[in-house]
Design a protein around this motif. Sequence first.
Motif, PDB file in Angstrom:
ATOM      1  N   ARG A 110      15.202  23.652  28.420  1.00  0.00           N
ATOM      2  CA  ARG A 110      14.185  23.233  27.455  1.00  0.00           C
ATOM      3  C   ARG A 110      13.329  22.544  28.389  1.00  0.00           C
ATOM      4  N   LEU A 111      14.074  21.404  29.099  1.00  0.00           N
ATOM      5  CA  LEU A 111      12.790  21.312  30.145  1.00  0.00           C
ATOM      6  C   LEU A 111      11.407  21.550  30.375  1.00  0.00           C
ATOM      7  N   SER A 112      12.114  22.769  31.486  1.00  0.00           N
ATOM      8  CA  SER A 112      10.683  23.242  32.350  1.00  0.00           C
ATOM      9  C   SER A 112      10.693  24.798  32.429  1.00  0.00           C
ATOM     10  N   ASN A 113      10.186  25.076  33.629  1.00  0.00           N
ATOM     11  CA  ASN A 113       8.928  26.480  32.996  1.00  0.00           C
ATOM     12  C   ASN A 113      10.065  27.371  33.723  1.00  0.00           C
ATOM     13  N   TYR A 114      10.628  27.651  34.017  1.00  0.00           N
ATOM     14  CA  TYR A 114      11.343  29.004  34.837  1.00  0.00           C
ATOM     15  C   TYR A 114      11.501  30.306  34.138  1.00  0.00           C
ATOM     16  N   ASP A 115      11.353  31.235  35.115  1.00  0.00           N
ATOM     17  CA  ASP A 115      11.436  32.494  33.784  1.00  0.00           C
ATOM     18  C   ASP A 115      12.692  33.349  33.683  1.00  0.00           C
ATOM     19  N   GLY A 116      14.056  32.601  35.030  1.00  0.00           N
ATOM     20  CA  GLY A 116      14.889  32.416  34.730  1.00  0.00           C
ATOM     21  C   GLY A 116      16.101  31.787  35.510  1.00  0.00           C
ATOM     22  N   TYR A 117      16.927  32.270  35.506  1.00  0.00           N
ATOM     23  CA  TYR A 117      18.293  31.358  36.277  1.00  0.00           C
ATOM     24  C   TYR A 117      19.496  32.306  36.695  1.00  0.00           C
ATOM     25  N   VAL A 118      19.948  31.736  37.759  1.00  0.00           N
ATOM     26  CA  VAL A 118      20.911  32.401  38.402  1.00  0.00           C
ATOM     27  C   VAL A 118      22.013  31.007  38.573  1.00  0.00           C
ATOM     28  N   ALA A 119      23.217  31.684  38.427  1.00  0.00           N
ATOM     29  CA  ALA A 119      24.813  30.913  38.086  1.00  0.00           C
ATOM     30  C   ALA A 119      24.985  31.289  39.319  1.00  0.00           C
ATOM     31  N   LEU A 120      25.337  30.206  39.607  1.00  0.00           N
ATOM     32  CA  LEU A 120      26.653  30.300  41.440  1.00  0.00           C
ATOM     33  C   LEU A 120      27.794  29.357  41.357  1.00  0.00           C
ATOM     34  N   GLY A 121      28.691  29.677  42.270  1.00  0.00           N
ATOM     35  CA  GLY A 121      29.985  28.721  42.013  1.00  0.00           C
ATOM     36  C   GLY A 121      30.905  29.651  42.248  1.00  0.00           C
ATOM     37  N   CYS A 122      32.077  28.630  42.188  1.00  0.00           N
ATOM     38  CA  CYS A 122      33.798  29.912  43.013  1.00  0.00           C
ATOM     39  C   CYS A 122      34.500  29.016  41.913  1.00  0.00           C
ATOM     40  N   VAL A 123      35.313  29.537  41.004  1.00  0.00           N
ATOM     41  CA  VAL A 123      36.732  29.322  40.651  1.00  0.00           C
ATOM     42  C   VAL A 123      37.470  30.139  41.015  1.00  0.00           C
ATOM     43  N   ILE A 124      38.976  29.233  41.972  1.00  0.00           N
ATOM     44  CA  ILE A 124      40.294  29.696  42.270  1.00  0.00           C
ATOM     45  C   ILE A 124      41.462  29.481  41.772  1.00  0.00           C
ATOM     46  N   ARG A 125      41.833  30.269  41.144  1.00  0.00           N
ATOM     47  CA  ARG A 125      43.500  30.116  40.217  1.00  0.00           C
ATOM     48  C   ARG A 125      44.162  29.478  41.488  1.00  0.00           C
ATOM     49  N   GLY A 126      44.404  28.407  40.862  1.00  0.00           N
ATOM     50  CA  GLY A 126      45.302  27.154  41.524  1.00  0.00           C
ATOM     51  C   GLY A 126      46.980  26.747  40.608  1.00  0.00           C
ATOM     52  N   GLU A 127      47.588  25.959  40.194  1.00  0.00           N
ATOM     53  CA  GLU A 127      49.423  26.000  39.985  1.00  0.00           C
ATOM     54  C   GLU A 127      48.509  25.103  38.150  1.00  0.00           C
ATOM     55  N   THR A 128      47.582  25.243  38.060  1.00  0.00           N
ATOM     56  CA  THR A 128      47.754  24.332  36.177  1.00  0.00           C
ATOM     57  C   THR A 128      46.780  25.571  35.582  1.00  0.00           C
ATOM     58  N   THR A 129      46.796  25.645  34.147  1.00  0.00           N
ATOM     59  CA  THR A 129      45.811  26.454  33.259  1.00  0.00           C
ATOM     60  C   THR A 129      44.567  25.903  33.736  1.00  0.00           C
ATOM     61  N   HIS A 130      44.361  24.761  34.161  1.00  0.00           N
ATOM     62  CA  HIS A 130      42.750  24.117  34.819  1.00  0.00           C
ATOM     63  C   HIS A 130      41.452  25.679  34.253  1.00  0.00           C
ATOM     64  N   TYR A 131      42.687  26.442  35.741  1.00  0.00           N
ATOM     65  CA  TYR A 131      41.404  27.544  35.794  1.00  0.00           C
ATOM     66  C   TYR A 131      41.107  28.595  34.878  1.00  0.00           C
ATOM     67  N   ASP A 132      42.148  28.646  33.940  1.00  0.00           N
ATOM     68  CA  ASP A 132      41.814  29.503  32.462  1.00  0.00           C
ATOM     69  C   ASP A 132      40.715  28.348  31.580  1.00  0.00           C
ATOM     70  N   GLN A 189      39.689  36.616  47.836  1.00  0.00           N
ATOM     71  CA  GLN A 189      39.180  37.329  47.491  1.00  0.00           C
ATOM     72  C   GLN A 189      37.056  36.894  46.644  1.00  0.00           C
ATOM     73  N   ALA A 190      37.600  35.447  47.082  1.00  0.00           N
ATOM     74  CA  ALA A 190      36.045  35.063  46.679  1.00  0.00           C
ATOM     75  C   ALA A 190      35.098  35.132  48.147  1.00  0.00           C
ATOM     76  N   GLU A 191      35.279  35.240  49.370  1.00  0.00           N
ATOM     77  CA  GLU A 191      34.747  35.155  50.629  1.00  0.00           C
ATOM     78  C   GLU A 191      34.166  36.303  50.797  1.00  0.00           C
ATOM     79  N   VAL A 192      35.101  37.809  50.486  1.00  0.00           N
ATOM     80  CA  VAL A 192      34.440  38.823  50.564  1.00  0.00           C
ATOM     81  C   VAL A 192      33.586  39.390  49.349  1.00  0.00           C
ATOM     82  N   ARG A 193      34.186  38.960  48.105  1.00  0.00           N
ATOM     83  CA  ARG A 193      32.328  38.988  47.301  1.00  0.00           C
ATOM     84  C   ARG A 193      31.173  38.132  47.361  1.00  0.00           C
TER      85      ARG A 193
END
Length: 179
Positions: free
Chosen positions: A71-93, A125-129
């Motif tokens: 909305r506020l800038s002039n980028y042509d595109g975006y790259v979303a990067l991060g990592c979610v590792i399953r834990g003991e709760t449903t927060h992962y989902d 798994q995260a490290e390999v990917r």
Amino acid sequence: MAGSETHYTLPLPAFAKPVKLLIVVAPYYKDIADNLVAGARAAIEAVGGTHDLIEVPGALEIPPAIALAARLSNYDGYVALGCVIRGETTHYDTVCNDSSRGLTLLGLQGACLGNGILTVENRTQAEVRADPAGQNKGSGAAEAALHLIALARRWSGTSRPMGFQAGDEIKMAGGTDTV
């Protein structure tokens, strides 16, 4: 297992006019995020593009950050990067589903973006990917954004509105009518 599969990847698009992307990363797992960013940067630079990098606290903040930038800038595109590792709760989902849903909605609204948020069962798994010498998912996310930018540029100026517009003729069983 997917590790032994061979996959076809599209050749990188060429751009007559340089592209500028925003990389939005959640560095919760810093070493994994750094590898994802390295892969994304290499892909963007391979087509002569430039990028800016911002960090957000977690994967859930990535879609709102991209929405703000769209909305506020002039980028042509975006790259979303991060990592979610399953834990003991449903927060992962919740984090996996909501961050993915947010990015999908942005894409459907016209943002050219690549989703490189890893959703994995464990750190190995995260490290390999994330590894640029491995599955290099950071590069894959940047490449996805680059392909969408190329499509948007190809089709720019040729947009047609969806639905019926005033003056359109509609073929009906009893003849033709004008909206």
